[in-house]
Design an enzyme around this catalytic site. Structure first.
Site, PDB file in Angstrom:
ATOM      1  N   ASP A 159      58.371  -8.786  84.237  1.00  0.00           N
ATOM      2  CA  ASP A 159      57.835 -10.103  83.726  1.00  0.00           C
ATOM      3  C   ASP A 159      58.928 -10.741  83.037  1.00  0.00           C
ATOM      4  O   ASP A 159      60.055 -10.297  82.870  1.00  0.00           O
ATOM      5  CB  ASP A 159      56.609  -9.600  82.801  1.00  0.00           C
ATOM      6  CG  ASP A 159      55.535 -10.586  83.033  1.00  0.00           C
ATOM      7  OD1 ASP A 159      55.865 -11.934  83.214  1.00  0.00           O
ATOM      8  OD2 ASP A 159      54.552 -10.291  82.463  1.00  0.00           O
ATOM      9  N   ASP A 214      50.050 -17.398  86.244  1.00  0.00           N
ATOM     10  CA  ASP A 214      48.880 -16.394  86.083  1.00  0.00           C
ATOM     11  C   ASP A 214      47.756 -16.987  86.890  1.00  0.00           C
ATOM     12  O   ASP A 214      47.132 -17.945  86.580  1.00  0.00           O
ATOM     13  CB  ASP A 214      48.696 -15.818  84.926  1.00  0.00           C
ATOM     14  CG  ASP A 214      49.864 -14.982  84.392  1.00  0.00           C
ATOM     15  OD1 ASP A 214      50.775 -14.958  84.971  1.00  0.00           O
ATOM     16  OD2 ASP A 214      49.532 -14.429  83.290  1.00  0.00           O
TER      17      ASP A 214
END
Length: 394
Positions: A159, A214
């Site tokens: 991430d 996302d």
């Protein structure tokens, strides 16, 4: 010359993109031999978020096998954020959360491997993971890569939070090199959010790269990330894939037809098929979607070319792309709240106007009774799709 163009040449032509390059001319990512087709499996985040533990992971592995999903290709069991302690140990190593993963990650990897599956884990190219609960890997790339390799990890989702304002082109390359140095093949999933358009530089760094923000479990969010991902279709290839985020199918925020659209777009986009629901308690409808072998075969097609939109008529999208074996995939997506007719013309989808095609409806599992010439027309229900594989008849 009057000769029919191959589906792959069609793809290059309709992209009108000088960067369209055959897969054989670009090296395998990381030289690790992984990701020749998009990865399939499960990820904990969309459904469980931080409420994850050893029992859930083991039961998920069990369910992937018992439901037959593993046999279909869903082999990665990926633990997302919140698996580790907030601080490193005295040697500076990442350690599993002593409450939720008391036996550690290696023992869990051994269990998953014993099921014939693969274990994935999550880390961050920053000072902390995105929840702030686990130490990040910035500055610890080699140490953490060695830790993951020693645990038997097969997949790393990496991430982009708390990144100390260091460019992702630097941070992701550091972990890529560290993973390669371990000697263990580890699929490298770059969760860079599309920040610096990783599709443009990720081919030498990762096996997949997030092109979007996302996803959330809604029709609007799903279409938004699908549209964002489609822009980079020319850069997907065996060994490196565009990633519009994990699947939401089965989490309850969309209707059945909307989830069918979701799964269809991910399949033709050669996106990773990572389930984001609780596979221990799948509904019949969810199972029907995620276990459709004909749709999965489109995603896993050896040609590895991502389909893209060839027509956008208001809220009606026509997607198309070449498949191996002289075939073309066509997807009609009706975003409208009412039924609408849609037509794919041969010259839009790469078939010569004089050619005929056999048409297979892969959601209805039937081959249409007649062969088609010049075009294919269908009525598409509201917020629904039709997905076809066309075999060109020579």
């Amino acid at each position: 010359m009057g000769r029919r163009h191959s589906p792959y040449l069609f793809f290059c032509a309709f992209l009108l993109c000088s960067s369209c390059i055959v897969a054989s001319s670009r090296k395998l990512l990381l030289d690790n031999g992984l990701g020749l087709t998009p990865p399939m499996g499960w990820n904990s985040w969309n459904h469980f978020h931080c409420q994850i533990n050893k029992t859930i992971v083991k039961e998920t592995a069990d369910a992937l096998v018992s439901t037959g999903l593993a046999r279909l290709g869903y082999v990665y069991v990926n633990i997302d954020d919140c698996w580790g302690e907030s601080k490193r140990d005295q040697q500076g190593n990442l350690v599993a959360n002593k409450t939720t993963f008391p036996s550690g990650i290696k023992a869990l990897a051994d269990y998953v491997h014993g099921k014939g599956l693969k274990l994935g884990i999550y880390a961050d190219a920053g000072l902390r993971t995105c929840t702030g609960k686990v130490a990040g890997s910035l500055g610890h790339e080699e140490q953490d890569a060695n830790t993951f390799a020693s645990w038997g990890v097969d997949y790393l989702k990496y991430d982009n939070c708390y990144n100390n304002d260091v460019k992702p082109t630097i941070r992701y390359k550091a972990m890529s090199a560290a993973l390669k140095k371990t000697g263990r093949p580890i699929f490298f999933s770059m969760c860079e959010w599309g920040d610096m358009r990783p599709a443009l530089w990720g081919a030498d760094v990762g096996n997949s790269w997030r092109t979007t923000d996302d996803i959330s479990d809604s029709w609007e969010s799903m279409l938004k990330v699908a549209d964002m991902n489609e822009v980079y279709a020319a850069y997907a290839k065996p060994g490196g894939w565009n990633d519009p985020d994990m699947l939401e199918v089965g989490n309850g925020g969309m209707k059945y037809n909307e989830y069918v659209v979701h799964f269809s777009i991910w399949a033709i986009s050669k996106a990773p098929l990572l389930l984001g629901c609780d596979v221990r308690s799948l509904s019949n409808e969810t199972m029907q979607i995620i276990s459709n072998e004909e749709v999965i075969a489109i995603n896993q097609d050896s040609l590895g070319v991502q389909a893209r939109k060839v027509r956008m008529e208001g809220q009606r999208d026509i997607w198309a792309g070449p498949l191996s074996g002289d075939r073309v995939v066509v997807l009609f997506v009706n975003r409208k709240p009412w039924k609408s007719p849609m037509t794919a013309h041969w010259d839009d989808i790469g078939i010569e106007p004089t050619d005929r095609a056999e048409v297979r409806d892969v959601w209805e599992h039937r081959t249409l009774p007649a062969t088609f010439e010049e075009k294919l027309t269908a009525d598409v229900d509201p917020r629904a799709c039709k997905l076809y594989v066309l075999t060109i008849i020579k």
